[in-house]
Design a protein around this motif. Structure first.
Motif, PDB file in Angstrom:
ATOM      1  N   THR A  30       0.865  -1.181   0.000  1.00 23.69           N
ATOM      2  CA  THR A  30       0.000   0.000   0.000  1.00 23.69           C
ATOM      3  C   THR A  30       0.895   1.223   0.000  1.00 23.69           C
ATOM      4  O   THR A  30       1.779   1.346   0.846  1.00 23.69           O
ATOM      5  CB  THR A  30      -0.931  -0.001   1.225  1.00 23.69           C
ATOM      6  OG1 THR A  30      -1.777  -1.147   1.141  1.00 23.69           O
ATOM      7  CG2 THR A  30      -1.785   1.264   1.258  1.00 23.69           C
ATOM      8  N   THR A  79      -3.774   7.190  -1.990  1.00 27.39           N
ATOM      9  CA  THR A  79      -3.349   5.883  -1.500  1.00 27.39           C
ATOM     10  C   THR A  79      -3.919   4.802  -2.392  1.00 27.39           C
ATOM     11  O   THR A  79      -5.081   4.863  -2.785  1.00 27.39           O
ATOM     12  CB  THR A  79      -3.830   5.678  -0.043  1.00 27.39           C
ATOM     13  OG1 THR A  79      -3.261   6.696   0.781  1.00 27.39           O
ATOM     14  CG2 THR A  79      -3.422   4.322   0.492  1.00 27.39           C
ATOM     15  N   THR A  81      -3.373   0.258  -3.354  1.00 26.89           N
ATOM     16  CA  THR A  81      -2.747  -1.025  -3.037  1.00 26.89           C
ATOM     17  C   THR A  81      -2.569  -1.820  -4.317  1.00 26.89           C
ATOM     18  O   THR A  81      -3.469  -1.857  -5.166  1.00 26.89           O
ATOM     19  CB  THR A  81      -3.604  -1.823  -2.032  1.00 26.89           C
ATOM     20  OG1 THR A  81      -3.733  -1.049  -0.836  1.00 26.89           O
ATOM     21  CG2 THR A  81      -2.969  -3.155  -1.696  1.00 26.89           C
TER      22      THR A  81
END
Length: 123
Positions: A30, A79, A81
């Motif tokens: 992440t 953000t 992942t």
């Protein structure tokens, strides 16, 4: 001009998708990208250098991240992942994002070296 784009990485081993006997070790990571500069920026492309414990080196280049080319206003963050599959229980990744300011200046935001490791495989 220097653009302040700190990048933070957290890594996770995905045991349920891994198979040590088949030399398949699956990791997720992440990443949080923060724009601490005074202008808005857009992430255009990514570059990764991935090395496993056997010294096998892979380079990955592509547009954006996870199908997006995020725009970050000053003070904002993004953000996401993603993942990587290695043939060894330990490896490293590093690279950079190719970014562009609203006035068209392109620059690289370095992604610091980070380790992918099966828990308890390293002291």
């Amino acid at each position: 001009m220097i653009y302040q784009i700190p990048i933070n990485v957290e890594t996770f081993y995905i045991a349920g998708q891994s198979d040590a006997a088949a030399e398949r070790f699956v990791f997720a990571y992440t990443i949080t990208i923060r724009n601490e500069s005074g202008s808005a920026v857009k992430l255009l492309r990514r570059y990764w250098s991935i090395t496993d414990a056997n010294g096998k080196h892979t380079e990955v280049r592509g547009d954006g991240v996870v199908g997006e080319q995020p725009e970050l206003a000053p003070g904002s963050s993004y953000t996401y992942t993603s993942g990587a599959v290695l043939e060894t229980p330990v490896g490293t990744m590093q690279g950079h994002y190719e970014m562009q300011t609203t006035d068209g200046n392109e620059f690289e935001a370095p992604i610091p070296l980070f380790r992918l490791a099966v828990p308890n495989v390293l002291n």
